[in-house]
Design a protein around this motif. Structure first.
Motif, PDB file in Angstrom:
ATOM      1  N   ASP A 330       0.934  -1.264   0.221  1.00 47.36           N
ATOM      2  CA  ASP A 330      -0.013  -0.226   0.032  1.00 47.36           C
ATOM      3  C   ASP A 330       0.819   1.178  -0.047  1.00 47.36           C
ATOM      4  N   HIS A 335      -0.340   3.268   6.025  1.00 50.34           N
ATOM      5  CA  HIS A 335      -0.786   1.724   5.774  1.00 50.34           C
ATOM      6  C   HIS A 335       0.048   0.999   5.115  1.00 50.34           C
ATOM      7  N   THR A 336       1.455   1.403   5.065  1.00 55.25           N
ATOM      8  CA  THR A 336       2.538   0.699   4.737  1.00 55.25           C
ATOM      9  C   THR A 336       3.045  -0.521   5.424  1.00 55.25           C
ATOM     10  N   ALA A 406      -4.047   5.839  -4.300  1.00 56.30           N
ATOM     11  CA  ALA A 406      -4.108   4.546  -3.773  1.00 56.30           C
ATOM     12  C   ALA A 406      -5.290   4.502  -2.804  1.00 56.30           C
ATOM     13  N   GLY A 407      -5.608   3.019  -2.535  1.00 50.42           N
ATOM     14  CA  GLY A 407      -6.571   2.793  -1.774  1.00 50.42           C
ATOM     15  C   GLY A 407      -7.916   2.965  -2.358  1.00 50.42           C
ATOM     16  N   ASP A 414     -10.507  -1.922   4.554  1.00 49.78           N
ATOM     17  CA  ASP A 414      -9.147  -1.930   3.757  1.00 49.78           C
ATOM     18  C   ASP A 414      -8.348  -0.635   4.082  1.00 49.78           C
TER      19      ASP A 414
END
Length: 459
Positions: A330, A335-336, A406-407, A414
């Protein structure tokens, strides 16, 4: 044919405490047979002795004398247990000579005719009758008429004498090495607390180490199971068994490390009822590459390895109390990575990750060079001075933008909403170098308030 007979016995001159500890650490008879399979594929138990037939492989060990020295020097039993050995042309002859050696009697000049009759297992129940006939050695019994000897004392005695003189081939049930380790033994006394199980578990662990070395495997997961002696206690039906599982981060053959892990796990367990039997089973093993050492002294430091200390702390404090970061695929900085127990409880039948998944994890584990060493758990909304964000004064953008989107593939489960950001390295008059980003509107031509966030700090 050439046979070697081996027998283990506790040292009579050892102290009582040392003898008891040696008896507890003594491997099971089956495990001793696995150890002997290192030297020859023909291994069996005959009465009280472990028998090795070595005629086809003795030259690979440098001859009979060299092989015998290696067997005595590589004794798998603690030092307080004495290993005695004897050799012979047949298994019966080697066993008889071993019995003479244990009794400290001299070898007779003629073999096998001069061997005492009580060293022959098949003749032991007939010693009184044979003594009245004047027979006290193997040769004197072998000289009796064959028909009369078989009719009066049975065919087993006559067959044993034929084997001793090489007139009949020997037949034995050879030991084999199982594919999965599983050993069970009866406790010497009922165990009422879980730590009491360690006294008998030491024998099973010694057998496990022998099996691992013979199979060239390293243990990853073990299960210790004990049988409860009661079916009902205080009006409550009890399960027939209880068990605990022990897992390691890396394959190991280290008996001391496995013993410490098992001891820590048992210290947290509670027995529902007294236990009478104990069983150890291997759940997961990996090929063992062996231990590699370095010529540099700083690479060979004494003490426990890091992963062994982490495993012990995980067992003692609880799996959720010792966490390690795991990279996630991610690009959103918050969120990595995710935190997971250092001692993962992966089931042995769980499939390995696919190639694409491994590549994704590898990419996620390689941080971007522009990432700061300290990230905030959640981005911090910055105040604005006109069109310039402020944190300890107006910020000056130095590097950027680094654009990410992203996302979009998930929702709150999530990681929240999709992110459309432009990242910059900025300088603050008071806080130094910062990592900030600007949120971009979701619509291409929408005109809304531009918001800036602080994501991390540079040292």
């Amino acid at each position: 044919m050439h046979w070697i007979a081996l027998q283990w016995s506790l040292d009579a001159q050892a102290e009582a405490g040392a003898a008891t500890a040696a008896a507890d650490a003594m491997p099971t008879p089956e495990a001793l047979g696995w150890w002997a399979l290192r030297y020859t594929p023909h291994v069996c138990w005959l009465d009280e002795a472990l028998m090795l037939e070595v005629s086809a492989c003795e030259r690979l060990w440098g001859g009979r004398s060299s092989l015998m020295r290696q067997l005595l020097n590589e004794n798998p039993v603690p030092a307080t247990a004495v290993l005695r050995g004897a050799q012979g042309a047949t298994s019966l002859e080697a066993l008889a000579r071993l019995r003479l050696f244990v009794r400290e009697e001299k070898r007779p000049p003629e073999i096998p005719a001069g061997l005492p009759l009580d060293t022959l297992s098949a003749a032991r129940e007939h010693l009184d009758a044979l003594a009245r006939l004047g027979c006290r050695s193997w040769g004197e019994v072998a000289a009796l008429p064959r028909g009369g000897l078989s009719r009066r004392f049975g065919a087993e005695l006559r067959a044993a004498l034929d084997i001793a003189w090489g007139l009949r081939p020997e037949s034995h049930a050879w030991l084999t090495l199982p594919d999965v380790f599983e050993q069970k033994l009866e406790l010497p006394a009922l165990a009422e607390t879980a730590p009491e199980l360690m006294w008998s578990a030491n024998r099973l662990l010694s057998a496990l180490q022998i099996w691992l070395r013979a199979r060239q495997r390293g243990a990853r997961a073990l299960e210790l199971e004990w049988t409860l002696d009661l079916k009902r206690f205080n009006g409550v039906n009890l399960p027939p068994t209880q068990q605990i599982a022990v897992r390691t981060a890396e394959p190991t053959q280290d008996l001391a490390h496995l013993r410490r892990l098992l001891s820590e796990k048992l210290a947290l367990a509670t027995l529902a009822a007294p236990a009478s039997w104990l069983k150890l089973r291997s759940l997961e093993t990996d090929p063992w590459a062996g231990a590699s050492t370095s010529f540099l002294p700083e690479d060979n430091r004494k003490g426990d390895k890091l992963h062994e200390m982490v495993e012990r702390l995980s067992v003692r404090l609880g799996a959720m109390q010792v966490l390690v970061p795991r990279a996630r695929a991610d690009h959103r900085a918050e969120h990595t990575q995710a935190w997971q127990p250092a001692l993962r409880t992966v089931q042995p039948d769980q499939p390995a990750p696919s190639k694409a998944r491994r590549e994704t994890q590898a990419e996620a584990s390689q941080p971007d060079a522009i990432y700061p060493p300290w990230l905030l758990p959640q981005p911090l909304l910055l105040e604005m001075d006109g069109e310039r964000p402020c944190y300890g004064g107006p910020l000056s953008k130095l590097i950027g933008p680094q654009r990410i989107e992203a996302g979009w593939w998930g929702g709150k489960e999530d990681g929240g909403q999709p992110a459309m950001r432009d990242y910059y390295v900025a300088e603050s008059p008071e806080a130094g170098l910062l990592w900030i980003f600007r949120e971009r509107p979701l619509a291409r031509f929408s005109a809304g308030e531009v918001r800036w966030y602080l994501q991390g700090f540079y040292a």
